[in-house]
Write an enzyme that holds these catalytic residues in place. Sequence first.
Site, PDB file in Angstrom:
ATOM      1  CD  GLU A 308      -3.141   0.421   2.088  1.00 46.67           C
ATOM      2  OE1 GLU A 308      -4.485   0.204   1.722  1.00 46.67           O
ATOM      3  OE2 GLU A 308      -2.741   0.548   3.362  1.00 46.67           O
ATOM      4  CD  GLU A 311      -2.627   1.463  -4.510  1.00 45.41           C
ATOM      5  OE1 GLU A 311      -3.543   1.213  -5.198  1.00 45.41           O
ATOM      6  OE2 GLU A 311      -2.687   0.361  -3.589  1.00 45.41           O
ATOM      7  CB  CYS A 334      -6.978  -3.149   5.593  1.00 49.88           C
ATOM      8  SG  CYS A 334      -6.884  -1.940   6.460  1.00 49.88           S
ATOM      9  CB  SER A 354      -5.050   1.086  -1.155  1.00 44.86           C
ATOM     10  OG  SER A 354      -4.017   0.046  -1.558  1.00 44.86           O
ATOM     11  CE  LYS A 393     -10.791  -8.137   7.587  1.00 43.33           C
ATOM     12  NZ  LYS A 393      -9.905  -7.571   6.621  1.00 43.33           N
ATOM     13  CD  GLU A 396     -11.525  -8.847   3.057  1.00 40.97           C
ATOM     14  OE1 GLU A 396     -10.845  -7.950   2.521  1.00 40.97           O
ATOM     15  OE2 GLU A 396     -11.360  -8.998   4.088  1.00 40.97           O
ATOM     16  CD  GLU A 401     -14.788  -8.690  -6.240  1.00 36.48           C
ATOM     17  OE1 GLU A 401     -15.385  -7.833  -6.684  1.00 36.48           O
ATOM     18  OE2 GLU A 401     -15.031  -9.774  -5.509  1.00 36.48           O
ATOM     19  CB  CYS A 565      -9.748  -4.461  13.986  1.00 40.58           C
ATOM     20  SG  CYS A 565      -9.676  -4.173  12.258  1.00 40.58           S
TER      21      CYS A 565
END
Length: 638
Positions: A308, A311, A334, A354, A393, A396, A401, A565
């Site tokens: 990241e 990037e 994230c 990102s 999550k 996710e 993808e 989190c």
Amino acid sequence: MESKDNLRVPGSQKPLTIEKPSDLNTIGGTVSVEINEKKITVPLGTTILEACKMSGISIPTLCNHEDLCVAGVCRICVVEVEGMRTLQASCAFPITAPMKIRTSTPMVRKARRNIIDLMLSEHYGECYSCFRNGKCELQALAKEYGVDSYTYGHVSKPKYEIDKSSYSVIRDMSKCVLCKRCVRTCIDLQEVGVLEAVDRGDKTHISTFLNKPLNDVICINCGQCINRCPTAALRANDPSDEIWAAIDDPKKHVIIQTAPSPRAAIGEEFGLGAGHSMTRELNTALKRIGFDKVFDTNFTADLTIIEEGTELILRLYKALVKKEDAALPQFTSCSPGWVKFIEHYYPDYLDNLSSAKSPQQMFGALIKTFYAQKAGIDPSDVVSVALMPCSAKKFECNRPEMHASGFKDVDYGLTTREMAKMIREAGINLPEMPKSDFDDPFGEASGAGLIFGATGGVMEAAIRSVVEFVLGKKTEDIFEKANIIPLRGFDGVKYMEIPIGNEVGEVPDIIKHLVPDWNWLKGATLKIAVAHGTANAKKIMDNIKAGGKFSECHFIEFMACPGGCIGGGGQPIPTTPEIRKLRAKAIYAEDESLELRKSHENPNVVKIYNEFLTDGPCGHQSHKLLHTHYTKRGRYIA
């Protein structure tokens, strides 16, 4: 509170919140009251419930929650106020004049018992088979008030069909007690607004738009509604039976990665107070359960910082040197709840995200490629489990993808609560476990990866490396003990500027093929921001759209959950502001105890670039495995 014209969510009780005086020394700033014959002085506007807490007097509540605005709908907290004909809801009664209050008179006790009986008459479910058995607030109240029969009868059949459409959240409205905590959480705390109370009288129920399944509305899967639901009307979609089956299958190689936030909170499930990190005890417990390998998600958190951060450097180089359009500010990616939020509400800004995957998904891709090759295991026989603080999550890891390895990169997402259940099922008392280390080759990680668990942690981890990359100085020379305090804490939005000056260092070898030097950054000022909770994310995004201060930032960290989190939708219940502070404290204390505290210094990260991701950060191989793309969902209802 904004006007309703500016909100994308339905109305709530939030506008009724009473503000206390900023200066208590002003005339009328405080009020004297008498509670159970004890006199105290409280700020004007303090609720009776708050005043009772200040006096050490316990009052039962159900709809009230420290994170949420006042509702006053359950009436469990009723008290007697001298001179008033009826009982008053203590959570919604502001003290504005001297008064005498009684909290446990015969009338109050009978009223509370009657309310509990009425709730139970509408509440379907067998406590023995309920996942909240022993942790249900309604059950606890029934026990406290001696309920041993159903005075008004009991529902014998479910009234509503269970909604299991979502990978993350299951809704069982037959167990709902209409406290509206989920509604206020979704509307006020997160400003998503997929839940609302509909109909009137005995037909009132909590519903989505047109009663559509959660998977078909704009739910971001954050699970904050679960954390505040007092019963089992909302719960996470638990895959533990499938994981047990994999563990019991001798053909399967079952690995688990554990994130820092569950490790800082799971002790609460075993009777410990908040703020006790169980990292190494958990390693032992997981091996005894039957996991073949236990790895540290912090390893790929370190990897995330490298990818990241590279990037971001490439975007800045493109904008400042090549004078080409670059999507700035760059947003962190994230937090899967935040990613889905921006996909729904700000799809035109997806290029700013990102492309780096979350640490969970980076790990999954590496497990079924690099690790499987090293270990000589067929990746089709590898079952990858992720212990996370977050119900999002689960969504996710099921995104289409996330198959970069040629397989489903992460097979199952487990919450902290679900992991604790599996540990108990194995007959293990976690606090009694001896300590053990993570397994190689993903057993060594930095404190930078560890602090990802608290709001501001991703940004702090990035800055620890950026400072050394660009300035050529030790982070400790600029920030005491490498602790970047302005990025810590629980302010909803944080902003910081870091002047680069005219002295820069050498470009590290790992990215030297991407940028020749740092001279183009001389005299620049790096502008960064942090937001936690999607209501705060909305503030920043609207400011960017309006061309405000945050549009000038270069890098912004977003986390969907309050506190980051550590306050995730899969963490132990209850969660409160104080509990989140203690969990964060545990994470920062563990970080300070480590020798390795910067992502770029992690030798295993350097090794994986040398051996596997040989074209470096943001190279072809890393883009294939560690980066992704996003979906413009908009606010379309399926």
